[in-house]
Design an enzyme around this catalytic site. Structure first.
Site, PDB file in Angstrom:
ATOM      1  N   ARG A 121       1.005  -1.042   0.094  1.00 31.03           N
ATOM      2  CA  ARG A 121       0.124  -0.020  -0.016  1.00 31.03           C
ATOM      3  C   ARG A 121       0.843   1.485   0.039  1.00 31.03           C
ATOM      4  O   ARG A 121       0.531   2.154  -0.669  1.00 31.03           O
ATOM      5  CB  ARG A 121      -1.048   0.047   1.073  1.00 31.03           C
ATOM      6  CG  ARG A 121      -2.062  -0.956   1.030  1.00 31.03           C
ATOM      7  CD  ARG A 121      -2.995  -1.236   2.461  1.00 31.03           C
ATOM      8  NE  ARG A 121      -2.180  -1.274   3.626  1.00 31.03           N
ATOM      9  CZ  ARG A 121      -2.477  -1.206   4.898  1.00 31.03           C
ATOM     10  NH1 ARG A 121      -3.654  -0.630   4.811  1.00 31.03           N
ATOM     11  NH2 ARG A 121      -1.776  -1.528   5.847  1.00 31.03           N
ATOM     12  N   ASN A 150      -6.414  -2.856   2.263  1.00 30.61           N
ATOM     13  CA  ASN A 150      -6.220  -4.226   2.406  1.00 30.61           C
ATOM     14  C   ASN A 150      -7.660  -4.753   2.499  1.00 30.61           C
ATOM     15  O   ASN A 150      -8.639  -3.932   3.091  1.00 30.61           O
ATOM     16  CB  ASN A 150      -5.434  -4.702   3.777  1.00 30.61           C
ATOM     17  CG  ASN A 150      -3.809  -4.363   3.419  1.00 30.61           C
ATOM     18  OD1 ASN A 150      -3.348  -4.407   2.265  1.00 30.61           O
ATOM     19  ND2 ASN A 150      -3.311  -4.394   4.694  1.00 30.61           N
TER      20      ASN A 150
END
Length: 91
Positions: A18, A36
């Protein structure tokens, strides 16, 4: 301005995916989000001009995190998306 959604599977959680996705997006002027998912995948909403967005998608498919790897990217174009002003990690 084009908006796409991506569901990325592979080794994409716990490897800085990320964060590196956010850095790439910011470098290319892409806005949107990355988060996520409970199933171990990562969801991305990316918005930008055609060429930078194509570069972003290529980098995601190649796995932006050196510790991880991408097995598959499910890519969809969104026609009626909200306008993002920055790229952020959603927790």
């Amino acid at each position: 301005m084009k908006t796409v959604t991506m569901k990325v599977t592979g080794l994409v959680q716990g490897v800085g995916f990320r964060w590196t996705t956010q850095m790439i997006a910011q470098d290319l002027g892409i806005t949107g989000t990355v988060k996520n998912n409970p199933d171990g995948s990562v969801s991305i909403v990316a918005q930008g001009e055609e060429l930078p967005l194509e570069h972003f998608i290529k980098k995601i498919k190649a796995s932006p995190s050196v510790a991880g790897h991408v097995d598959h990217v499910d890519l969809n174009t969104v026609s009626d998306a909200e306008k993002f002003t920055r790229f952020s990690v959603v927790y």
